[in-house]
Design an enzyme around this catalytic site. Structure first.
Site, PDB file in Angstrom:
ATOM      1  N   HIS A  88       0.835  -1.208   0.000  1.00  0.00           N
ATOM      2  CA  HIS A  88       0.000   0.000   0.000  1.00  0.00           C
ATOM      3  C   HIS A  88       0.871   1.261   0.000  1.00  0.00           C
ATOM      4  CE1 HIS A  88      -4.024  -1.668   0.386  1.00  0.00           C
ATOM      5  NE2 HIS A  88      -3.528  -2.585   1.213  1.00  0.00           N
ATOM      6  N   ALA A 123       5.606 -23.140   7.082  1.00  0.00           N
ATOM      7  CA  ALA A 123       4.323 -22.683   7.627  1.00  0.00           C
ATOM      8  C   ALA A 123       4.402 -21.272   8.195  1.00  0.00           C
ATOM      9  CB  ALA A 123       3.869 -23.645   8.728  1.00  0.00           C
ATOM     10  N   ALA A 141       9.804 -21.773   8.883  1.00  0.00           N
ATOM     11  CA  ALA A 141       8.468 -21.410   9.350  1.00  0.00           C
ATOM     12  C   ALA A 141       8.492 -20.090  10.109  1.00  0.00           C
ATOM     13  CB  ALA A 141       7.916 -22.520  10.249  1.00  0.00           C
ATOM     14  N   ARG A 161      17.093 -14.086   7.186  1.00  0.00           N
ATOM     15  CA  ARG A 161      18.511 -14.008   6.843  1.00  0.00           C
ATOM     16  C   ARG A 161      19.024 -15.404   6.495  1.00  0.00           C
ATOM     17  NH1 ARG A 161      20.364  -9.040   8.287  1.00  0.00           N
ATOM     18  NH2 ARG A 161      19.179  -7.900   9.865  1.00  0.00           N
TER      19      ARG A 161
END
Length: 227
Positions: A88, A123, A141, A161
């Site tokens: 945005h 996930a 995850a 990283r």
């Protein structure tokens, strides 16, 4: 008797919902290769027409995909992953961010996102726009990926990283050769990784998988193959 009939009815209704939503999404997605698997009830494609995926990709439950997103072949997307290529507008003096739009058609400024072949996004990870996740890489995850990921590299954290290389250079070359990658592509991948993460160590020694199933076939690795 009643509950048995009721359970069968609920199961049938659930299956119908699954099939209807799956057909609806498949009809709207921009480009998908063979054996594209996804969970249609709890996944969401905000701009399905700008999504593309190669062969044998898998999106787990709760995937949220928005913007210009391209997957290579055999990409694994874990549960509740967010692939967001848009951003945005904000910080424009004298204008509310809520009402600033990049175009009449889309409120966000889109930057293409590419998840290259054989990558795994864990996930609850988030991948932002303008990012390329290199071939064969793993995003841990819960990570937030804000910049490019080198090929065959593990990244983790917020922001993500690089923490380890997957295979040393010699093993990576053998690995990609066995998988019939083009020799020129193998050399290009090695160059890309050396340029971005030459100082990283390969994954540390740990208990290795020596027995598993691959496409339904049981595999038992020789000791020289493990690693």
């Amino acid at each position: 008797m009643f509950w048995r009939v009721f359970s069968k009815f609920v199961g049938l209704a659930d299956n119908v919902t699954w099939r209807v939503r799956e057909a609806r999404w498949r009809g709207r997605l921009g480009s998908i290769g063979p054996n594209f698997v996804f969970e249609p009830r709890f996944s969401n494609f905000v701009t399905p027409e700008t999504f593309s995926a190669g062969a044998d990709c898998f999106l787990n439950v709760g995937a949220h995909v928005s913007g210009l997103v391209t997957l290579g072949d055999r990409v694994l997307i874990g549960p509740y992953v967010r692939l967001l290529s848009g951003n945005h507008l904000f910080g424009i003096e004298g204008y509310y961010a809520r009402f600033a739009r990049a175009s009449l058609q889309n409120p966000e400024k889109l930057e293409a996102q590419t998840i290259e072949s054989d990558s795994w996004i864990g996930a609850n990870a988030i991948v932002l726009g303008g990012v390329t996740v290199g071939v064969g890489s793993v995003v841990a995850a819960g990570s937030v990926v804000t910049k490019d990921v080198p090929p065959f590299t593990v990244v983790a954290g917020v922001p993500a990283r690089a923490v380890r290389r997957i295979f040393d250079d010699a093993a990576l070359k053998r690995h990609m050769t066995r998988l019939r990658y083009d020799p020129e592509e193998i050399e290009a991948v090695l160059r890309r990784r050396r340029a971005a993460s030459a100082d990283l160590l390969p994954l540390a020694d740990r208990p290795r998988v020596t027995e598993f199933y691959y496409g339904g076939e049981k595999i038992e690795l020789e000791s020289d193959d493990v690693g």
